[in-house]
Scaffold this active site. Structure first.
Site, short mmCIF file in Angstrom:
data_model
loop_
_atom_site.label_atom_id
_atom_site.label_comp_id
_atom_site.label_asym_id
_atom_site.label_seq_id
_atom_site.Cartn_x
_atom_site.Cartn_y
_atom_site.Cartn_z
N ASN A 20 0.95 -1.14 -0.12
CA ASN A 20 0.08 -0.06 0.05
C ASN A 20 0.94 1.20 0.02
OD1 ASN A 20 -1.67 2.01 0.51
ND2 ASN A 20 -2.91 1.11 2.09
N ARG A 35 -2.55 -1.99 -3.48
CA ARG A 35 -3.87 -0.96 -3.25
C ARG A 35 -3.87 -0.05 -4.43
NH1 ARG A 35 -5.03 3.44 0.93
NH2 ARG A 35 -7.33 3.90 0.31
N HIS A 81 -12.80 3.53 -0.17
CA HIS A 81 -12.75 2.69 1.03
C HIS A 81 -13.30 1.15 0.59
CE1 HIS A 81 -12.68 6.37 4.20
NE2 HIS A 81 -11.20 5.90 3.76
N HIS A 129 -17.27 3.60 8.22
CA HIS A 129 -15.55 3.61 8.28
C HIS A 129 -15.43 5.16 8.75
CE1 HIS A 129 -11.47 2.80 6.75
NE2 HIS A 129 -11.42 4.08 7.03
N ARG A 131 -11.05 17.19 5.66
CA ARG A 131 -12.10 17.20 4.33
C ARG A 131 -13.34 17.69 4.95
NH1 ARG A 131 -10.66 11.74 1.78
NH2 ARG A 131 -8.90 11.58 3.10
N ASP A 133 -7.24 15.81 14.33
CA ASP A 133 -7.18 14.60 15.02
C ASP A 133 -8.30 14.41 16.27
OD1 ASP A 133 -6.59 12.78 17.19
OD2 ASP A 133 -4.65 12.73 16.21
N MET A 134 -9.25 13.46 16.10
CA MET A 134 -10.46 13.40 16.97
C MET A 134 -10.24 13.30 18.46
SD MET A 134 -13.73 13.44 16.95
CE MET A 134 -14.49 13.06 15.67
N ARG A 135 -9.04 12.66 18.74
CA ARG A 135 -8.68 12.62 20.06
C ARG A 135 -8.60 13.87 20.77
NH1 ARG A 135 -4.45 8.04 18.83
NH2 ARG A 135 -4.43 9.27 17.01
N GLY A 148 -10.04 4.34 12.75
CA GLY A 148 -9.67 4.86 14.01
C GLY A 148 -10.76 5.39 14.73
N GLY A 157 -14.38 5.08 14.61
CA GLY A 157 -15.40 3.96 14.74
C GLY A 157 -14.83 3.05 15.84
N GLU A 158 -13.61 2.64 15.82
CA GLU A 158 -12.99 1.60 16.42
C GLU A 158 -12.83 1.84 17.81
OE1 GLU A 158 -9.70 0.10 14.40
OE2 GLU A 158 -10.44 0.14 12.71
N ASN A 159 -12.40 3.27 18.15
CA ASN A 159 -11.86 3.76 19.50
C ASN A 159 -12.81 4.47 20.21
OD1 ASN A 159 -9.35 2.24 19.10
ND2 ASN A 159 -8.82 3.24 17.34
N GLU A 212 -7.76 -3.80 5.58
CA GLU A 212 -7.43 -3.84 4.10
C GLU A 212 -6.85 -4.45 3.47
OE1 GLU A 212 -7.95 0.38 5.31
OE2 GLU A 212 -9.01 1.01 3.58
P1 ADP Z 1 -6.66 6.74 8.34
O1 ADP Z 1 -8.00 6.98 7.73
O2 ADP Z 1 -5.68 7.75 8.11
O3 ADP Z 1 -6.12 5.40 8.18
P2 ADP Z 1 -7.33 6.11 11.07
O4 ADP Z 1 -8.30 5.09 10.73
O5 ADP Z 1 -5.97 5.70 11.83
O6 ADP Z 1 -6.95 7.01 9.89
O7 ADP Z 1 -8.02 7.21 11.95
C1 ADP Z 1 -7.37 8.31 12.64
C2 ADP Z 1 -8.64 8.94 13.36
O8 ADP Z 1 -8.94 8.11 14.37
C3 ADP Z 1 -8.01 10.22 13.96
O9 ADP Z 1 -8.91 11.33 13.96
C4 ADP Z 1 -7.70 9.81 15.52
O10 ADP Z 1 -7.82 10.92 16.33
C5 ADP Z 1 -8.95 8.79 15.61
N1 ADP Z 1 -8.77 8.04 17.05
C6 ADP Z 1 -7.66 6.96 17.15
N2 ADP Z 1 -7.74 6.67 18.54
C7 ADP Z 1 -9.07 7.24 18.85
C8 ADP Z 1 -9.81 7.11 20.27
N3 ADP Z 1 -9.23 6.41 21.26
N4 ADP Z 1 -10.70 8.08 20.29
C9 ADP Z 1 -11.06 8.83 19.45
N5 ADP Z 1 -10.38 8.93 18.16
C10 ADP Z 1 -9.41 8.04 17.87
#
Ligand code: ADP
Length: 599
Positions: A7, A85, A173, A201, A234, A275-277, A323, A325-327, A380
């Site tokens: 990739n 990819r 995606h 996603h 975006r 960055d969502m965090r 990132g 959706g998972e976290n 992926e």
């Molecule tokens: P990409 O699309 O570049 O592959 P990722 O799937 O890794 O990106 O997602 C990155 C996003 O996930 C970032 O906005 C990051 O802040 C967010 N993220 C990762 N861990 C957490 C968490 N624990 N809580 C909230 N957001 C998170």
């Protein structure tokens, strides 16, 4: 098969090596990023050990050239193929493709559609061809999974000249949406082709996909990955009128507006951070901009889930990945809040503690909720490896002929329907025996009526069924003025209503479908032909003038069935089949992808 997956992005390189068998395993994983003059940072995982550090590699090309050495040092040898990819496959590449010079040239012509992504992807292909000249190079496209989107989902309502020039929605995606939909179906324990799933996603890039009975029918990204959800940098959906406004009032050029929508919008435009965090931390501290950004991000995602449930006419599961959706439990909760009316309710405790280790896909809906909510880590790279292996399976045609029968429009009636149309206690009269044992055509007929017209003397097939089902062709649908979905027999949830008119009464019934083509067979013939119940095959009709391949033909194995493929009159006309014909089986790759299991 041992597959190397590459990739190759604009600023980073991700690599994986997968052993693809009944159970797949990742034997090597590496990422290289932060390329500066003379060095980059890397992380390599192999044999349960992870190494990180700086490597004296100038750029991505150098990292690729050094890869065989890294692999050999860790005992990873004897590769069978390289899977790449490729972000944009345009209209030309609807499926995984083994690359040669001519296909690479066609991909090069797609650069204007994905100027940031396709050139680095192709650089990876070019270098891999030099480094591994004897291995097949295979392209897996982000757009391919969405090639099943119907024109109503892919068409922009813009002038014809623009559309003729290639302006349309593609979606991205796709590899991730396909993987998580398959993973969700495995977790639920129901075949993917029996489920209506919305895949969400949420990463730096974010998109939603309506996976209707195994096929993408709509997705939120469009011609470019700018459309749809709010993303890291975006904007997602905006009013295209803003181009004119910003040009007239603020003297911004199209390039400047486009650049801002790609790179300075989304979470970054709303809060300063992509960055969502960070955004969640700041919202917790009371930052009003961050709170609005989170509300807007969730609201947009919730709207798309609702829209796609409506587009599919039903919803069995929502799957979160990426990132965010998972976290982010709080983002999942915000998105799901307010969807209770659709039967979607979270279990807040389970939402809080999802464990995604070992490709886990925990369910987090409340007990008794109709719609499942699943979280899973996207994979992926694994999906690219699987698709690459599937594309390289020998394409030997199975010559065994399959008899083909043409089904004209007909209805199957329930007891209630027979009585409504023909009178209380009425019994249909079997007139003609069909080839399938115990099945017959009745001497009675019914009329179908829709908002645009009628179909007279429609055949009734017996015996009676628990539920009324009306099978028409697409052309019949135009005559009636009703858009009937393509469905397997018996899958009638959310199907449209039609009026049935009999000598003794009328009945408005749902259950109107265009029957998905299928092959009836029995266990003996199935094992002789190598067919499995519920899987899909392609059937080749040989004809000098109008020969074609019918894809996605469902295998239905039952004890006494006579082996026979059923198609409708539109399909028969397309292949110039009058009453009957024979076809031959060709292996189907998507069925193989759906059947494969997780490591
Ligand atoms: P990409 O699309 O570049 O592959 P990722 O799937 O890794 O990106 O997602 C990155 C996003 O996930 C970032 O906005 C990051 O802040 C967010 N993220 C990762 N861990 C957490 C968490 N624990 N809580 C909230 N957001 C998170």
């Amino acid at each position: 098969m041992k597959i190397l997956v590459i990739n190759c992005g604009s600023s980073s390189l991700k690599v994986g090596v997968f052993e693809i068998e009944e159970k797949s395993t990742e034997v090597f994983k590496a990422s290289y990023e932060k390329f500066e003059a003379g060095s980059c940072s890397y992380e390599i995982t192999s044999g349960g050990k992870t190494a990180t550090g700086e490597a004296p590699l100038n750029d991505i090309a150098a990292a690729l050239v050094a890869l065989p050495r890294s692999l050999a040092d860790r005992g990873v040898t004897k590769l069978d193929a390289v899977g790449h990819r490729i972000v944009h496959g345009g209209e030309d590449f609807r499926t995984t493709t083994v690359l040669d010079e001519s296909t690479i040239k066609v991909i090069e012509t797609l650069t204007p559609l994905a100027p940031l992504h396709n050139p680095p992807n192709l650089l990876g292909v070019r270098i891999a061809k030099e480094v591994w000249p004897n291995l097949p190079q295979v392209a897996v496209f982000d757009t391919a999974f969405h090639s099943t989107n119907p024109p109503r989902a892919t068409t922009y309502a813009v002038p014809r000249t623009w559309r003729d020039a290639g302006l349309r929605r593609f979606g991205f995606h796709g590899t991730s949406h396909k993987y998580v939909a398959i993973r969700a179906a495995e977790e639920i324990g129901v075949p993917l082709r029996d489920l209506q799933i919305v895949s969400v996603h949420l990463g730096n890039g974010a998109s939603v996909c309506a996976v209707n009975y195994g096929e993408s029918i709509d997705t939120s990204m469009g011609m470019t990955p700018l459309e749809g959800l709010v993303m890291g940098t975006r904007s997602g959906d905006v009013d295209p009128g803003l181009f004119g406004f910003l040009s007239r009032q603020h003297r911004l050029s199209i390039m400047e507006v486009e650049e801002a929508l790609y790179s300075d919008s989304g979470l970054k435009g709303l809060t300063g951070s992509s960055d969502m965090r960070d955004v969640e931390d700041r919202a917790r501290e009371g930052d009003a901009d961050a709170q609005l950004a989170i509300a807007l991000f969730a609201y947009r995602a919730r709207k798309y889930i609702g829209a796609y449930a409506a587009a599919m006419g039903g919803l069995d599961a929502v799957v979160f990945t990426g990132g965010i959706g998972e976290n982010s439990p709080s983002m999942r909760r915000r998105i799901c809040d307010g969807l209770e009316f659709m039967g979607l309710r979270l279990d807040h405790d389970r939402n809080q503690v999802v464990d995604l280790a070992n490709h886990g896909a925990p369910q987090i809906q409340a007990y008794g909720a109709r719609v499942r909510v699943i979280v899973t880590r996207t994979a992926e790279q694994l999906m690219i490896a699987r698709e690459t292996a599937a594309a390289l399976k020998p394409m030997t045609s199975v010559p065994a002929p399959i008899p083909i029968a043409v089904s004209a429009r007909h209805v199957h009636l329930s007891r209630r329907a027979v009585e409504a149309l023909f009178g209380a206690g009425y019994q249909l009269t079997p007139a003609v025996s069909l080839r399938q044992p115990g099945k017959w055509a009745a001497s009675e007929r019914v009329m179908l009526e829709g908002p645009k017209g009628r179909l007279e003397r429609v055949a009734i097939l017996g015996p009676e069924r628990p539920r009324t089902q009306i099978e028409i062709s697409r052309t019949d649908g135009f005559a009636l003025g009703i858009d009937a979905p393509v469905r397997d027999s018996g899958k009638l949830e959310g199907t449209p209503m039609v009026r049935l008119i009999g000598p003794a009464g009328i009945l408005d019934s749902d259950g109107l479908i265009v029957a998905a083509r299928h092959i009836h067979t029995n266990p003996d013939d199935a094992s002789r032909l190598g067919l499995m119940d519920g899987t899909l095959v392609d059937v080749h009709i040989e004809d000098e003038e109008r020969g074609l391949v019918f894809g996605k033909t469902l295998i239905r194995v039952s004890a006494n069935a006579v082996t026979e493929m059923h198609i409708d009159t539109d399909e028969a006309n397309a292949a110039d089949i009058r009453i009957s014909a024979e076809g031959s089986l060709v292996p189907d790759l998507s069925a193989l992808a759906v059947r494969s299991t997780e490591p």
